[in-house]
Design an enzyme around this catalytic site. Structure first.
Site, PDB file in Angstrom:
ATOM      1  N   ASP A  35       0.815  -1.094   0.111  1.00 40.10           N
ATOM      2  CA  ASP A  35       0.040   0.028   0.000  1.00 40.10           C
ATOM      3  C   ASP A  35       0.707   1.221  -0.135  1.00 40.10           C
ATOM      4  O   ASP A  35       1.809   1.281   0.595  1.00 40.10           O
ATOM      5  CB  ASP A  35      -1.153  -0.031   1.371  1.00 40.10           C
ATOM      6  CG  ASP A  35      -2.142   0.988   0.983  1.00 40.10           C
ATOM      7  OD1 ASP A  35      -3.139   0.556   0.853  1.00 40.10           O
ATOM      8  OD2 ASP A  35      -1.710   2.120   1.035  1.00 40.10           O
ATOM      9  N   HIS A 103     -10.235  -5.357  -3.160  1.00 40.77           N
ATOM     10  CA  HIS A 103      -9.013  -5.828  -2.775  1.00 40.77           C
ATOM     11  C   HIS A 103      -9.037  -6.121  -1.096  1.00 40.77           C
ATOM     12  O   HIS A 103      -9.965  -5.507  -0.575  1.00 40.77           O
ATOM     13  CB  HIS A 103      -7.887  -4.513  -3.194  1.00 40.77           C
ATOM     14  CG  HIS A 103      -8.438  -3.326  -2.454  1.00 40.77           C
ATOM     15  ND1 HIS A 103      -9.552  -2.543  -3.142  1.00 40.77           N
ATOM     16  CD2 HIS A 103      -8.335  -2.555  -1.374  1.00 40.77           C
ATOM     17  CE1 HIS A 103      -9.761  -1.346  -2.488  1.00 40.77           C
ATOM     18  NE2 HIS A 103      -9.111  -1.399  -1.230  1.00 40.77           N
TER      19      HIS A 103
HETATM   20  P1  AMP Z   1      -9.758   1.208   0.099  1.00 38.14           P
HETATM   21  O1  AMP Z   1     -10.224   2.390   1.084  1.00 38.14           O
HETATM   22  O2  AMP Z   1      -9.979  -0.054   0.639  1.00 38.14           O
HETATM   23  O3  AMP Z   1     -10.239   1.640  -1.361  1.00 38.14           O
HETATM   24  O4  AMP Z   1      -8.158   1.256   0.049  1.00 38.14           O
HETATM   25  C1  AMP Z   1      -7.536   1.847  -1.312  1.00 38.14           C
HETATM   26  C2  AMP Z   1      -6.109   1.716  -0.862  1.00 38.14           C
HETATM   27  O5  AMP Z   1      -5.338   1.794  -2.096  1.00 38.14           O
HETATM   28  C3  AMP Z   1      -5.692   2.791   0.079  1.00 38.14           C
HETATM   29  O6  AMP Z   1      -5.072   2.304   1.220  1.00 38.14           O
HETATM   30  C4  AMP Z   1      -4.498   3.643  -0.730  1.00 38.14           C
HETATM   31  O7  AMP Z   1      -3.539   3.903   0.031  1.00 38.14           O
HETATM   32  C5  AMP Z   1      -4.025   2.765  -1.725  1.00 38.14           C
HETATM   33  N1  AMP Z   1      -3.534   3.031  -2.892  1.00 38.14           N
HETATM   34  C6  AMP Z   1      -4.112   3.896  -3.658  1.00 38.14           C
HETATM   35  N2  AMP Z   1      -3.201   4.092  -4.715  1.00 38.14           N
HETATM   36  C7  AMP Z   1      -2.351   3.164  -4.778  1.00 38.14           C
HETATM   37  C8  AMP Z   1      -0.874   2.905  -5.526  1.00 38.14           C
HETATM   38  N3  AMP Z   1      -0.849   3.629  -6.530  1.00 38.14           N
HETATM   39  N4  AMP Z   1      -0.123   2.097  -5.019  1.00 38.14           N
HETATM   40  C9  AMP Z   1      -0.379   1.338  -3.865  1.00 38.14           C
HETATM   41  N5  AMP Z   1      -1.496   1.621  -3.190  1.00 38.14           N
HETATM   42  C10 AMP Z   1      -2.337   2.594  -3.551  1.00 38.14           C
END
Ligand code: AMP
Length: 113
Positions: A35, A103
């Protein structure tokens, strides 16, 4: 296998290797990467190669996907000697979901070896 591009989220682009991510696992069914804003010492996201937007959108055809992600996370933890971790799905905007590509969050205070 690359997921259908009919929907486009940042995770579609990561799976298609169009934008970089710090991958720690990949097989035919799923990937895991770090993340970008970690909320634990080890914070990974397990993402299926079959596109499903959210737990709220799981159907009879895709009901195996959440369990598959949990199995991958369980095996990953065993392989890396991580004996304590949290697994979380955020479901819908009200559940804190920001990326509408299913995810599984994997969080542990154990460092990744
Ligand atoms: P959610 O709130 O469950 O949709 O979590 C989405 C997660 O994706 C968050 O914890 C973000 O920090 C993570 N995230 C967003 N963009 C990226 C990226 N480019 N690479 C890795 N993690 C990401």
């Amino acid at each position: 296998m690359i997921p259908a591009m009919s929907e486009s989220t940042i995770f579609h682009k990561i799976l298609a290797k169009q934008i970089p991510a710090d991958f720690v696992f990949e097989d035919d069914e799923a990937v895991a990467f770090k993340d970008i804003h970690p909320k634990a010492k080890t914070h990974l996201l397990f993402v299926p190669k079959t596109f499903v937007a959210s737990i709220a959108d799981v159907t009879a055809d895709t009901s195996h996907v959440p369990g598959m992600l949990i199995s991958k996370a369980q095996q990953f933890a065993k392989d890396h000697g991580i004996d304590g971790y949290k697994l979380t799905f955020h479901v819908g905007k009200g559940g804190g979901q920001e990326v509408f590509y299913l995810h599984l969050h994997f969080m542990s205070e154990s460092a990744l070896s």
